[in-house]
Design a protein around this motif. Structure first.
Motif, PDB file in Angstrom:
ATOM      1  N   ILE A   1       0.835  -1.204   0.000  1.00 41.14           N
ATOM      2  CA  ILE A   1       0.000   0.000   0.000  1.00 41.14           C
ATOM      3  C   ILE A   1       0.867   1.251   0.000  1.00 41.14           C
ATOM      4  N   ALA A   2       1.930   1.244   0.822  1.00 34.08           N
ATOM      5  CA  ALA A   2       2.824   2.401   0.864  1.00 34.08           C
ATOM      6  C   ALA A   2       3.482   2.635  -0.490  1.00 34.08           C
ATOM      7  N   SER A   3       3.859   1.550  -1.139  1.00 35.53           N
ATOM      8  CA  SER A   3       4.481   1.666  -2.454  1.00 35.53           C
ATOM      9  C   SER A   3       3.505   2.219  -3.479  1.00 35.53           C
ATOM     10  N   ALA A   4       2.291   1.684  -3.492  1.00 33.06           N
ATOM     11  CA  ALA A   4       1.275   2.176  -4.421  1.00 33.06           C
ATOM     12  C   ALA A   4       0.923   3.628  -4.121  1.00 33.06           C
ATOM     13  N   GLY A   5       0.886   3.978  -2.840  1.00 35.21           N
ATOM     14  CA  GLY A   5       0.608   5.355  -2.467  1.00 35.21           C
ATOM     15  C   GLY A   5       1.669   6.310  -2.971  1.00 35.21           C
ATOM     16  N   THR A   6       2.925   5.887  -2.904  1.00 35.83           N
ATOM     17  CA  THR A   6       4.009   6.718  -3.428  1.00 35.83           C
ATOM     18  C   THR A   6       3.852   6.942  -4.920  1.00 35.83           C
ATOM     19  N   VAL A   7       3.491   5.893  -5.638  1.00 35.19           N
ATOM     20  CA  VAL A   7       3.261   6.029  -7.075  1.00 35.19           C
ATOM     21  C   VAL A   7       2.110   6.998  -7.348  1.00 35.19           C
ATOM     22  N   CYS A   8       1.025   6.854  -6.594  1.00 32.73           N
ATOM     23  CA  CYS A   8      -0.152   7.714  -6.807  1.00 32.73           C
ATOM     24  C   CYS A   8       0.172   9.182  -6.556  1.00 32.73           C
ATOM     25  N   PHE A   9       0.834   9.478  -5.442  1.00 34.84           N
ATOM     26  CA  PHE A   9       1.152  10.863  -5.133  1.00 34.84           C
ATOM     27  C   PHE A   9       2.129  11.445  -6.155  1.00 34.84           C
ATOM     28  N   GLY A  10       3.057  10.617  -6.616  1.00 32.89           N
ATOM     29  CA  GLY A  10       3.963  11.090  -7.667  1.00 32.89           C
ATOM     30  C   GLY A  10       3.221  11.410  -8.955  1.00 32.89           C
TER      31      GLY A  10
ATOM     32  N   VAL B   1       8.037  15.339  -3.596  1.00 32.24           N
ATOM     33  CA  VAL B   1       6.966  14.542  -2.986  1.00 32.24           C
ATOM     34  C   VAL B   1       7.436  13.124  -2.693  1.00 32.24           C
ATOM     35  N   VAL B   2       8.100  12.504  -3.660  1.00 40.52           N
ATOM     36  CA  VAL B   2       8.583  11.135  -3.468  1.00 40.52           C
ATOM     37  C   VAL B   2       9.625  11.083  -2.353  1.00 40.52           C
ATOM     38  N   PHE B   3      10.498  12.097  -2.301  1.00 41.87           N
ATOM     39  CA  PHE B   3      11.513  12.134  -1.242  1.00 41.87           C
ATOM     40  C   PHE B   3      10.863  12.206   0.140  1.00 41.87           C
ATOM     41  N   VAL B   4       9.876  13.070   0.292  1.00 42.22           N
ATOM     42  CA  VAL B   4       9.192  13.203   1.581  1.00 42.22           C
ATOM     43  C   VAL B   4       8.510  11.889   1.969  1.00 42.22           C
ATOM     44  N   LEU B   5       7.835  11.265   1.010  1.00 38.84           N
ATOM     45  CA  LEU B   5       7.147  10.006   1.307  1.00 38.84           C
ATOM     46  C   LEU B   5       8.131   8.903   1.675  1.00 38.84           C
ATOM     47  N   LEU B   6       9.275   8.859   0.987  1.00 39.74           N
ATOM     48  CA  LEU B   6      10.298   7.871   1.335  1.00 39.74           C
ATOM     49  C   LEU B   6      10.844   8.121   2.733  1.00 39.74           C
ATOM     50  N   GLY B   7      11.065   9.401   3.044  1.00 40.38           N
ATOM     51  CA  GLY B   7      11.560   9.733   4.372  1.00 40.38           C
ATOM     52  C   GLY B   7      10.609   9.291   5.466  1.00 40.38           C
ATOM     53  N   LEU B   8       9.315   9.510   5.251  1.00 44.13           N
ATOM     54  CA  LEU B   8       8.316   9.096   6.243  1.00 44.13           C
ATOM     55  C   LEU B   8       8.232   7.573   6.347  1.00 44.13           C
ATOM     56  N   LEU B   9       8.308   6.903   5.208  1.00 42.13           N
ATOM     57  CA  LEU B   9       8.182   5.451   5.205  1.00 42.13           C
ATOM     58  C   LEU B   9       9.389   4.778   5.848  1.00 42.13           C
ATOM     59  N   LEU B  10      10.604   5.247   5.511  1.00 39.42           N
ATOM     60  CA  LEU B  10      11.831   4.615   5.998  1.00 39.42           C
ATOM     61  C   LEU B  10      12.356   5.261   7.270  1.00 39.42           C
ATOM     62  N   ARG B  11      11.761   6.388   7.674  1.00 37.61           N
ATOM     63  CA  ARG B  11      12.175   7.121   8.876  1.00 37.61           C
ATOM     64  C   ARG B  11      13.659   7.459   8.815  1.00 37.61           C
TER      65      ARG B  11
ATOM     66  N   ASP C   1       9.122   2.515  -6.530  1.00 33.49           N
ATOM     67  CA  ASP C   1       8.229   1.429  -6.117  1.00 33.49           C
ATOM     68  C   ASP C   1       9.035   0.174  -5.783  1.00 33.49           C
ATOM     69  N   TYR C   2       9.893  -0.237  -6.710  1.00 32.54           N
ATOM     70  CA  TYR C   2      10.687  -1.442  -6.485  1.00 32.54           C
ATOM     71  C   TYR C   2      11.714  -1.248  -5.369  1.00 32.54           C
ATOM     72  N   ASN C   3      12.287  -0.041  -5.298  1.00 30.12           N
ATOM     73  CA  ASN C   3      13.250   0.204  -4.237  1.00 30.12           C
ATOM     74  C   ASN C   3      12.596   0.168  -2.859  1.00 30.12           C
ATOM     75  N   ILE C   4      11.333   0.577  -2.801  1.00 34.11           N
ATOM     76  CA  ILE C   4      10.611   0.481  -1.528  1.00 34.11           C
ATOM     77  C   ILE C   4      10.488  -0.975  -1.107  1.00 34.11           C
ATOM     78  N   PHE C   5      10.161  -1.849  -2.055  1.00 37.79           N
ATOM     79  CA  PHE C   5      10.039  -3.269  -1.723  1.00 37.79           C
ATOM     80  C   PHE C   5      11.343  -3.815  -1.147  1.00 37.79           C
ATOM     81  N   LEU C   6      12.458  -3.399  -1.736  1.00 36.25           N
ATOM     82  CA  LEU C   6      13.755  -3.891  -1.280  1.00 36.25           C
ATOM     83  C   LEU C   6      14.159  -3.257   0.048  1.00 36.25           C
TER      84      LEU C   6
END
Length: 708
Positions: free
Chosen positions: A282-291, A523-533, A587-592
């Motif tokens: 869901i987090a990965s799909a959300g990142t794609v959507c916001f981007g 936007v993607v940077f902020v979402l990655l920061g929140l997801l990966l802390r 998206d793929y990097n989030i999975f990894l």
């Protein structure tokens, strides 16, 4: 089972419980009963409005918006051009005159006698149609022109009506073809991945259901929310839904397979798989959507619309894959994996895989590996320096349609812009002064008499250019015209149509690139920061996908120029390619990296960081590679469309996804994570250097087996 995951498991179990799984299927049956009829209407919601492809607020847009205030302003013009190398004969003139009478009956309007070119080798007839004319009347017009031609005489339909016919014809029947190609590609890859005669059908069913739901949602948005949709966006929606949806299915099924080895009850196994894998998906799909939604900051209406269209597709197929797919899998049971049925107590496979070997190789000299990988990507990216953007009308299609041939004949035998003059609109009282200013502009061949609007307040002045409307010289003339009429007192003059629209679109695309690309990165940077802390990991991940994008662009341009013979890339490729490659690459990097974080959190030492990175590569390598191959193949399916722009987009995204899957995700990111060590997670607690393990709260796992 981990205590922290009990609540999530109970929630996830609602879609795959012993009773609720049947309720989910029934709910989807009810949804589809409504969605299928609506999805079938999407084609009817596609716009034919000439302003749909124009940028908001541009002069050409403003001119198009007042067109219906003039007599016949809401109509489009077709030009039938006849040509003979040896010169027009009396028999040719008789044919043109017969056609003129037939055209009048077909169009329901008067048709003026044919014009003869100065060299005597061509004739031209102008025919107007309502602006919303469909394909059939235009096809009859073209058939009439080509029927019964004297030997040696050629006839072609061009102008805006000819372009409309070719555009409609290029997409005729291709929606079904594209879906069949995408579905066929996905089916073959799933068969290869699962080696099961049944399992491959379930992700495909989920993708089809998600696609139909997405089409119905987009139809409602187009019908009731003013969303602009055309054939290009429909095609992109198809491949995106099939590609992304199948990826989510692959990731979920991989986790479900692992859980079946640890649980005797398949319902519990699916609940755990959803609880642990679902949040990251869901987090990965959300990142794609916001981007994707960053495209709403664009000036061009079609660019604006692509964001919500694509985001709707992602959301719809995500819902299908996280509800319908789990229900179907639990209903069918373990046998669906036959012949490789996962049995309780067998555990994960222990043999060394290619991903173990890749991880070990990277870990020996991570700095050397990431530098070498970056240099390879940089070498490919050098091809991007020579990219020429802006496809001309002649190269819009992979073949040469009738309207393109007709425009070339028209430009060769008549005044460059005679068949499609620019349109200058001003206040009626200043029309004479505007016309006077126009006559003094270099590149203007003829200023025709002004036409008043129905209310008498505006004047439209057709202005013929000396150069073909699709040429750079014509666009330069438009700029000179705008400069010349800007200061005419009380005129408020605007230039539109033809070359003016082409110029405004190109400039809007340049604006959209400058605005959307940085916004999407932020936007993607902020979402990655929140997801990966963390901050370091998101910065490195963003850097890798940007480098991958330029490498894909460079490699694609070399292929387009030297193999396929395309003279330029379409203006939309740079921004569309960026949005898709950056969001899907992340998206793929989030999975990894999400899996890396879970593994490292379980062993917060320097050794734990190294082992966590390597284990993440091992357990995610196979499924993410399969997902990347599916996504690349589905985007490559766009090559079945006759439009050069769609072929270029499909090839570039496919190349980019393959680069990201096999080089960036598999080698570059692990090497960076290993070389930076625990600083990769800075400034989170995971970045603190420790020599002995300490208690840490495990995070949700993405794919593969987790600790218990």
């Amino acid at each position: 089972m981990l205590p922290s995951s009990k609540f999530g498991t109970r929630i996830a179990g609602l879609t795959c419980g012993r009773v609720t799984k049947w309720l989910v299927v029934l709910a989807w049956a009810a949804i589809l009963a409504v969605a299928f009829p609506l999805a079938g209407k999407l084609k009817s919601a596609e716009t034919t409005d000439s302003t749909a492809s124009l940028p908001s607020g541009a002069q050409s847009t403003l001119v198009a918006e007042v067109a219906d205030r003039f007599p016949g302003g809401d109509r489009i013009t077709g030009i039938v051009v006849y040509s003979r190398d040896g010169g027009i004969t009396a028999e040719d003139r008789a044919k043109a005159d017969r056609d003129r009478q037939a055209f009048a009956r077909l169009s329901g309007t008067d048709v003026a006698p044919a014009r003869t070119s100065k060299d005597g080798k061509a004739l031209a007839l102008g025919v107007s149609y309502p602006g919303d004319v469909e394909m059939e009347p235009l096809q009859k017009l073209q058939d009439q022109a080509k029927d019964g031609l004297p030997q040696g005489l050629d006839a072609h339909l061009t102008g805006s009506a000819g372009d409309r016919l070719d555009s409609l014809d290029s997409f005729k029947g291709l929606d079904g073809t594209l879906m069949l190609v995408a579905a066929g590609v996905v089916a073959l890859l799933l068969l290869f991945t699962y080696r099961s005669p049944v399992l491959w059908m379930l992700p495909l069913i989920g993708a089809v259901v998600g696609s139909e739901l997405a089409n119905s949602v987009v139809y409602l948005l187009a019908k009731h929310a003013g969303l602009v949709v055309n054939g290009k966006l429909d095609s992109i929606l198809v491949v995106l839904v099939f590609g992304a949806g199948t990826d989510y299915a692959l990731l979920l099924i991989a986790r479900y397979r692992e859980e079946l080895r640890n649980h005797t009850d398949r319902h519990e196994a699916m609940a755990v798989a959803l609880a642990r894998g679902g949040p990251a998906i869901i987090a990965s799909a959300g990142t794609v959507c916001f981007g994707l939604l960053c495209l709403m900051a664009a000036q061009l209406k079609l660019n604006q619309s692509l964001g919500p269209v694509a985001a709707a597709g992602i959301v719809c197929v995500l819902i299908a894959m996280l509800t319908l797919l789990p229900a179907l899998l639990t209903i069918l049971g373990r046998w669906v994996f036959w012949p490789l049925v996962p049995k309780p107590g067998t555990g994960a496979r222990t043999r060394r895989t290619i991903w173990d070997r890749i991880g070990s190789g990277v870990s020996r000299r991570p700095r050397t590996v990431w530098i070498a990988s970056t240099l390879l990507l940089a070498a490919l990216a050098t091809g991007a320096f020579g990219v020429k953007s802006g496809l001309d009308f002649e190269h819009t299609y992979r073949t040469t349609p009738d309207s393109v041939t007709g425009q070339k004949v028209l430009s060769e035998h008549f005044s460059g812009g005679g068949g499609n003059p620019v349109r200058v609109v001003s206040e009626a009282g200043a029309a004479d002064e505007v016309a006077k200013a126009l006559r003094g502009v270099k590149g203007v061949g003829e200023v025709k008499p002004a036409q008043l609007s129905k209310d008498g307040k505006l004047a439209a002045i057709p202005t013929v250019l000396t150069d073909a409307p699709t040429s750079q010289a014509a666009e330069d003339t438009v700029d000179r015209i705008r400069d010349a009429i800007r200061d005419v007192p009380g005129a408020d003059a605007k230039v539109g149509n033809s070359a003016a629209a082409t110029l405004d679109i190109a400039r809007a695309q340049a604006h959209d690139r400058k605005v959307v690309i940085p916004l999407a990165l932020a936007v993607v940077f902020v979402l990655l920061g929140l997801l990966l802390r963390a901050l370091v990991a998101p910065l490195l991940l963003i850097a890798t996908v940007v480098v991958s994008y330029f490498s894909s662009l460079g490699a694609s341009w070399l292929l387009f120029k030297h193999v396929l013979g395309f003279p330029a890339v379409d203006d939309t490729l740079i921004i569309y390619g960026f949005i898709f490659l950056v969001t899907l690459g992340v998206d793929y990097n989030i999975f990894l990296v999400h899996r890396m974080r879970e593994e490292v959190a379980g062993n917060p030492t320097d050794r734990g960081h190294r082992d966590g990175v390597l284990r993440s590569v091992s357990v995610t390598g196979g499924v993410i590679t399969s997902a990347g191959a599916v996504l690349a193949a589905t985007f490559a399916a766009l090559a079945v469309l006759p439009l050069v722009s769609m072929t270029e987009l499909g090839i570039m995204v496919a190349l980019g996804v393959l680069l990201d899957t096999f080089l960036v995700r598999s080698i570059l990111v692990p090497a960076l994570a290993l070389d930076t060590g625990r600083k990769f997670w800075a400034p989170s607690r995971l970045s603190a250097r420790r020599t002995t393990p300490s208690a840490a709260r495990p995070t949700d796992t993405l794919v593969g087996s987790g600790r218990r």
